[in-house]
Design an enzyme around this catalytic site. Structure first.
Site, PDB file in Angstrom:
ATOM      1  CG  ASP A  58       7.883  20.531   9.639  1.00 24.25           C
ATOM      2  OD1 ASP A  58       7.231  19.492   9.834  1.00 24.25           O
ATOM      3  OD2 ASP A  58       9.051  20.684  10.063  1.00 24.25           O
ATOM      4  CG  ASP A  90       4.001   1.397   9.571  1.00 27.14           C
ATOM      5  OD1 ASP A  90       3.741   2.224  10.460  1.00 27.14           O
ATOM      6  OD2 ASP A  90       3.970   1.668   8.350  1.00 27.14           O
ATOM      7  CB  CYS A 125      -3.696  10.254  12.299  1.00 20.24           C
ATOM      8  SG  CYS A 125      -2.074   9.544  12.467  1.00 20.24           S
ATOM      9  NE  ARG A 129       1.525  10.085  10.333  1.00 24.18           N
ATOM     10  CZ  ARG A 129       1.174   8.939   9.795  1.00 24.18           C
ATOM     11  NH1 ARG A 129       0.080   8.324  10.209  1.00 24.18           N
ATOM     12  NH2 ARG A 129       1.894   8.388   8.847  1.00 24.18           N
ATOM     13  CE  LYS A 155      -1.666   1.496   4.120  1.00 21.34           C
ATOM     14  NZ  LYS A 155      -1.351   2.901   4.445  1.00 21.34           N
ATOM     15  CG  ASN A 156       2.620   2.635   3.529  1.00 21.94           C
ATOM     16  OD1 ASN A 156       1.441   2.924   3.395  1.00 21.94           O
ATOM     17  ND2 ASN A 156       3.194   2.481   4.709  1.00 21.94           N
ATOM     18  NE  ARG A 203      -6.405   4.117   6.590  1.00 21.88           N
ATOM     19  CZ  ARG A 203      -5.375   4.450   7.376  1.00 21.88           C
ATOM     20  NH1 ARG A 203      -5.490   4.427   8.669  1.00 21.88           N
ATOM     21  NH2 ARG A 203      -4.229   4.811   6.859  1.00 21.88           N
TER      22      ARG A 203
HETATM   23  C1  UD1 Z   1       5.032   6.735   6.316  1.00 24.69           C
HETATM   24  C2  UD1 Z   1       4.134   5.525   6.245  1.00 24.69           C
HETATM   25  C3  UD1 Z   1       3.720   5.086   7.627  1.00 24.69           C
HETATM   26  C4  UD1 Z   1       4.965   4.875   8.501  1.00 24.69           C
HETATM   27  C5  UD1 Z   1       5.871   6.098   8.468  1.00 24.69           C
HETATM   28  C6  UD1 Z   1       7.173   5.879   9.205  1.00 24.69           C
HETATM   29  C7  UD1 Z   1       2.968   5.857   4.128  1.00 24.69           C
HETATM   30  C8  UD1 Z   1       1.691   6.170   3.434  1.00 24.69           C
HETATM   31  N1  UD1 Z   1       2.948   5.878   5.467  1.00 24.69           N
HETATM   32  O1  UD1 Z   1       4.275   7.794   6.885  1.00 24.69           O
HETATM   33  O2  UD1 Z   1       2.978   3.875   7.519  1.00 24.69           O
HETATM   34  O3  UD1 Z   1       4.567   4.614   9.829  1.00 24.69           O
HETATM   35  O4  UD1 Z   1       6.181   6.441   7.114  1.00 24.69           O
HETATM   36  O5  UD1 Z   1       7.865   4.788   8.682  1.00 24.69           O
HETATM   37  O6  UD1 Z   1       3.963   5.553   3.507  1.00 24.69           O
HETATM   38  N2  UD1 Z   1       7.630  14.539  10.340  1.00 24.69           N
HETATM   39  C9  UD1 Z   1       7.739  15.879  10.629  1.00 24.69           C
HETATM   40  N3  UD1 Z   1       7.619  16.786   9.598  1.00 24.69           N
HETATM   41  C10 UD1 Z   1       7.405  16.404   8.318  1.00 24.69           C
HETATM   42  C11 UD1 Z   1       7.291  15.042   8.025  1.00 24.69           C
HETATM   43  C12 UD1 Z   1       7.421  14.117   9.060  1.00 24.69           C
HETATM   44  O7  UD1 Z   1       7.929  16.255  11.779  1.00 24.69           O
HETATM   45  O8  UD1 Z   1       7.296  17.283   7.447  1.00 24.69           O
HETATM   46  C13 UD1 Z   1       7.757  13.522  11.412  1.00 24.69           C
HETATM   47  C14 UD1 Z   1       6.453  12.751  11.633  1.00 24.69           C
HETATM   48  O9  UD1 Z   1       5.571  13.425  12.488  1.00 24.69           O
HETATM   49  C15 UD1 Z   1       6.992  11.460  12.224  1.00 24.69           C
HETATM   50  C16 UD1 Z   1       8.334  11.261  11.511  1.00 24.69           C
HETATM   51  O10 UD1 Z   1       8.697  12.548  11.019  1.00 24.69           O
HETATM   52  O11 UD1 Z   1       7.215  11.610  13.602  1.00 24.69           O
HETATM   53  C17 UD1 Z   1       8.305  10.285  10.359  1.00 24.69           C
HETATM   54  O12 UD1 Z   1       7.223  10.605   9.506  1.00 24.69           O
HETATM   55  P1  UD1 Z   1       7.191  10.211   7.964  1.00 24.69           P
HETATM   56  O13 UD1 Z   1       8.351   9.324   7.646  1.00 24.69           O
HETATM   57  O14 UD1 Z   1       7.009  11.442   7.158  1.00 24.69           O
HETATM   58  O15 UD1 Z   1       5.865   9.339   7.903  1.00 24.69           O
HETATM   59  P2  UD1 Z   1       4.779   9.296   6.752  1.00 24.69           P
HETATM   60  O16 UD1 Z   1       5.413   9.499   5.434  1.00 24.69           O
HETATM   61  O17 UD1 Z   1       3.627  10.169   7.136  1.00 24.69           O
END
Ligand code: UD1
Length: 417
Positions: free
Chosen positions: A125, A305, A117, A122, A22-23, A396
Site C-alpha cells: 500500500d 533478516d 509470504c 507484506r 541480493k537485496n 534463494r
Molecule cells: C526488504 C528485504 C527483506 C527484509 C525487509 C525488512 C528485499 C528484497 N527484501 O523487504 O529481506 O526482511 O526489507 O528489512 O530487499 N509494509 C507495509 N506496506 C507497504 C510496505 C511494507 O505495511 O507498502 C510493511 C511490511 O509488511 C513489513 C514492513 O512494512 O512489515 C517492512 O517491509 P519492507 O521494508 O517493505 O520490506 P521489503 O522491502 O518487502
C-alpha cells in the site's frame, strides 16, 4: 528436493568471501529500466532471485548479457512490454520494484500483486500511495496493479513506516518525475544508499539517501553506468555467527563494518572478540558467549533478516536472551524446528525467550530463507547428524553456502531426496 546433511561439532576457522548483496542487486537491476543506455554490474550473485529478476527484465524487453554469479550487462533500449505477469512475480516478491521504473519510463505499468509470504502479509500500500501522490492513476484489479501517468510529478511523500522496497520503488519513480520529490520517513538501509549511488551515476539528482529524508530533483533522462553492488551484509552476519556458534573464528571479506554495526555491537556485548581490518571482519570467542536481548528494527537497528540466525546463536549462550521481532508478524517458524533439536525456547507473541542448551542433530524443515540459515547454524553446533530439508529456501539468498562452510572446515554436504 535437496537437503543439507550436517555432522555438527566442528569449530569453523578461516576466511571466507561474501557475495554481492541480493537485496541491493534486485532494485539496481530494476533501475536499468530507467535508461536506454547500457548499465554494467561488475559482479552478481548466483541466486534464483537474481535469475528471476533477469527473466522478468527480459520479458519487459531488456537485453541482458552475463550469468548470475558474474558480471552482468543490461540494456533497455526500448521497453517491449509493460506487464510483469503473475508467473514471474510469484517466484519473487521483490519484483514489485519494477513498478516505479516502468511507470516513470513507459508511462504505464501492469504488475501482478506479489501477495504475502510465509513470514507475513507484506502489503504494498505504501508504494501505491506514494505513486498516486506523484500523479499516477492506480487501480488494483484481478490481482494486478495497473498504473498510468503521462509524466509523474514530484511530490512530498510521507511513508507510514520505513519500507525498504517502498522507498526503492518511489525513489526510482522520482528520478524521472517532473520537479522535486521529498520522501519523508524513508528507509535507511544500505541497499537504498547503494541504489541511490547507481542512480546518481546514471545522472539522477538525489540528496539524503541513507537518511530518513530523501530529496530528488527529477531529470528528463538518465544515462548508462558501471556499478559494483555492496557486499551482502546478511550473508556476512550469518557466516560470522556460524563461526561463533561452533566456538570457532571466522573472518568475512569483503564486508562493510558500518552495515553490520547493530550485530557487531551485540556480539561484543555477549563476549565475542570482533576484529575489523578495512574490509574484513573477524569474530571469535574464547570464553563462551553470554545471552543478550535483541529487538529487530529498521536500519540502523538490528536486521530482521539476522533474527533467526541470532536465535540459533542464543541457544549456545549462557543464560536467557529475549528476541523481539517488530518487522514481520510471523517470523518465528524456526523455533519449533529448533525445539526438535532440543532448544529451550518459549514464544509469547512477537517475543522469543531463548535459554542456553545443548542441541542434538535431527531432521528439520526449512520454512523460509533466513529460517533455513538458522537451522544450518544449529546443525553446525549440534551433536550428531542434522538434515535440513527444503534447502531451496536457503539457495534463494546464499550462493552455494555449503561450499563456503566446507572451506571453513564444516562437515556439510548437499544431498538429493
Ligand atoms: C526488504 C528485504 C527483506 C527484509 C525487509 C525488512 C528485499 C528484497 N527484501 O523487504 O529481506 O526482511 O526489507 O528489512 O530487499 N509494509 C507495509 N506496506 C507497504 C510496505 C511494507 O505495511 O507498502 C510493511 C511490511 O509488511 C513489513 C514492513 O512494512 O512489515 C517492512 O517491509 P519492507 O521494508 O517493505 O520490506 P521489503 O522491502 O518487502
Amino acid at each position: 528436493m535437496e537437503r543439507f546433511v550436517i555432522e555438527g561439532g566442528v569449530p569453523l576457522s578461516g576466511t571466507t568471501g561474501v557475495r554481492p548483496s541480493k537485496n541491493a542487486l534486485l532494485p539496481c537491476l530494476a533501475a536499468t529500466l530507467l535508461t536506454d543506455q547500457t548499465v554494467t554490474f561488475s559482479d552478481s550473485a548466483d541466486l534464483m532471485d537474481i535469475a528471476s529478476m533477469l527473466d522478468l527484465l527480459r520479458h519487459l524487453g531488456v537485453e541482458t548479457d552475463g550469468e548470475p554469479g558474474g558480471p552482468l550487462t543490461l540494456r533497455a533500449s526500448s521497453l517491449s512490454g509493460l506487464e510483469a505477469p503473475y508467473e514471474l512475480v510469484r517466484k519473487m516478491r521483490a519484483s514489485i520494484v519494477v513498478l516505479g521504473p516502468m511507470l516513470a519510463r513507459g508511462g504505464r505499468a501492469r504488475v501482478s500483486l506479489p501477495g504475502g509470504c510465509a513470514i507475513g502479509a507484506r502489503p504494498v500500500d505504501q508504494h501505491l500511495k506514494a505513486l498516486e501522490a506523484m500523479g499516477a492513476e492506480i487501480t488494483v484489479d484481478h490481482g494486478y496493479v495497473e498504473a498510468t501517468a503521462k509524466r509523474l510529478r514530484g511530490a512530498d511523500v510521507v511513508f507510514d513506516m520505513a519500507t525498504v522496497g517502498g522507498t526503492q520503488n518511489v525513489l526510482m519513480a522520482a528520478v524521472l518525475a517532473e520537479g522535486e520529490s521529498v520522501l519523508h520517513n524513508s528507509a535507511r538501509e544500505p541497499e537504498i544508499t547503494d541504489l541511490a549511488d547507481l542512480l546518481s551515476k546514471m545522472g539522477a539528482r538525489i540528496e539524503g539517501a541513507g537518511t530518513d529524508t530523501i530529496r530528488v530533483r527529477g531529470v528528463s533522462s538518465l544515462a548508462g553506468a558501471r556499478h559494483t553492488c555492496i557486499p551482502d551484509r546478511i550473508e556476512a552476519g550469518t557466516l560470522l555467527m556460524a563461526g561463533l556458534i561452533t566456538g570457532g573464528h571466522v573472518t568475512v571479506s569483503p564486508a562493510v563494518p558500518d552495515h553490520l554495526e547493530a550485530l557487531l555491537a551485540k556480539l561484543r556485548a555477549m563476549g565475542a572478540a570482533i576484529r575489523v581490518d578495512g574490509g574484513a571482519i573477524g569474530a571469535s570467542c574464547l570464553g563462551g558467549l553470554n545471552a543478550a536481548d535483541v529487538m529487530t528494527a529498521p536500519f540502523p537497528g538490528f536486521p530482521t533478516d539476522l533474527q533467526a540466525q541470532f536465535v540459533a546463536l542464543l541457544t549456545r549462550a549462557r543464560g536467557v536472551g529475549t528476541v523481539k521481532e517488530t518487522i514481520f508478524e510471523n517470523r518465528f517458524m524456526h523455533v519449533p524446528e529448533l525445539a526438535r533439536m532440543g532448544a529451550d525456547i518459549r514464544v509469547d507473541g512477537n517475543v522469543a525467550m531463548v535459554a542456553g542448551s545443548d542441541l542434538s542433530g535431527a531432521p528439520v524443515m526449512a520454512s523460509d530463507l533466513r529460517a533455513s540459515a538458522c537451522l544450518v547454524l544449529a546443525g553446525l553446533c549440534a551433536e550428531g547428524k542434522t538434515e535440513v530439508r527444503r534447502i531451496y529456501h536457503l539457495d534463494r539468498g546464499y550462493q552455494r553456502l555449503e561450499e563456503r562452510l566446507q572451506a571453513l572446515g564444516a562437515r556439510v554436504r548437499r544431498e538429493k531426496d
